[in-house]
Design an enzyme around this catalytic site. Sequence first.
Site, mmCIF file in Angstrom:
data_model
loop_
_atom_site.group_PDB
_atom_site.id
_atom_site.type_symbol
_atom_site.label_atom_id
_atom_site.label_comp_id
_atom_site.label_asym_id
_atom_site.label_seq_id
_atom_site.Cartn_x
_atom_site.Cartn_y
_atom_site.Cartn_z
ATOM 1 N N GLN A 123 1.603 0.467 -12.493
ATOM 2 C CA GLN A 123 1.891 -0.118 -11.392
ATOM 3 C C GLN A 123 0.458 -0.408 -10.376
ATOM 4 O OE1 GLN A 123 5.751 0.457 -9.351
ATOM 5 N NE2 GLN A 123 6.535 0.904 -11.114
ATOM 6 N N HIS A 163 -5.622 -5.757 -2.669
ATOM 7 C CA HIS A 163 -4.667 -6.169 -1.553
ATOM 8 C C HIS A 163 -4.796 -5.008 -0.359
ATOM 9 C CE1 HIS A 163 -1.732 -7.852 1.269
ATOM 10 N NE2 HIS A 163 -1.260 -6.495 1.278
ATOM 11 N N LYS A 215 18.986 -8.254 0.298
ATOM 12 C CA LYS A 215 17.615 -8.205 -0.363
ATOM 13 C C LYS A 215 17.187 -9.669 -0.757
ATOM 14 C CE LYS A 215 19.656 -6.607 -4.769
ATOM 15 N NZ LYS A 215 19.510 -5.715 -5.778
ATOM 16 N N LYS A 258 3.161 6.484 -12.309
ATOM 17 C CA LYS A 258 3.405 5.185 -12.324
ATOM 18 C C LYS A 258 1.951 4.328 -12.336
ATOM 19 C CE LYS A 258 7.667 5.937 -12.441
ATOM 20 N NZ LYS A 258 8.460 5.522 -13.489
#
Length: 315
Positions: free
Chosen positions: A140, A148, A202, A137
């Site tokens: 991403q 961060h 959520k 992935k």
Amino acid sequence: MLVLRYLASFYHYVNYEVSDPRVNDWFLMKTPWPGAAILGLYLMFVLKWGPKWMEHRKPFQIDTIIKYYNLAQVIICAYLFVEGFRLGYLRGYSFLCQPVDYSPTEIPTMIARRCYYYFLVKVLDLLDTIFFVLRKKQNQVSFLHVYHHTGMVMLIWSGVKWFPGGHGVFMGFINSFVHVVMYAYYFLTSANPKNKNNLWWKKYITQLQIIQFGMIFLQWFVLLFQPNCTFPKWPLFVILPQNLFMFFLFLDFYYQAYIKKKPTDVVRRSGGSELPQNGFHTSDKANGKSSSAEYNDCTKRNSSKEVSTSQHLVS
């Protein structure tokens, strides 16, 4: 030579003379170099070595590992949250001005130790990006995601090195609570993919994240108006802009996902709006990719049946 002697003297001063001597013998805390080596290897793996190694390999099937990773995060973060209450705020810790107690007595040392555990959790969070690479992935693994995670390790190491406790405890305290809720959600969805669109809470986790950043900002902001507070002021120049930035990014995500878009549109386009989990939020569709970036603090690593995947940056 004079410059080198000055730099060596400055390094000795900040690393040994003004640091907290209680933490110097703890793993990774004596000097910044072991931590820097870990971050260097992390960056090389997620940006260069890992993608090259995975180029002609199939994605690793690590759903079980991710599931128990999520569960471990819930347990660890819950422990840190409870300890923050027990050792700090139930004993009179102030939200407005709380200096660091550097005495080698029991409670201050226990608080310093819990701050150190929080730092180790930030190191553990680096696995978020490694999971992305192993699952291929790589889209991403964004700049801000890596920035961060790298920045959090450096920032919390600095906090533990020079002021483990005091005013800075609140950020780790509330962040641990938010991560308990978030990782509980991740665990439930990784344990059973059917839960992804069935867990109604959520939306409220996103609200909780927005409240978190607002509270951290306000708690550090009031320190500006405490001239007699002995807690260092220099972290304000890092923490205030970052939390304000994250607050507005999450607010924008909430508006785009839950107010501007109709619920039916969200479900149809992304299989249900996903949480911006302290990172950038991206949705992968079956035919093509669409991404919406949101800044966040932990990584979504849930089920192999992906309708959308959240890309984490972990406060």
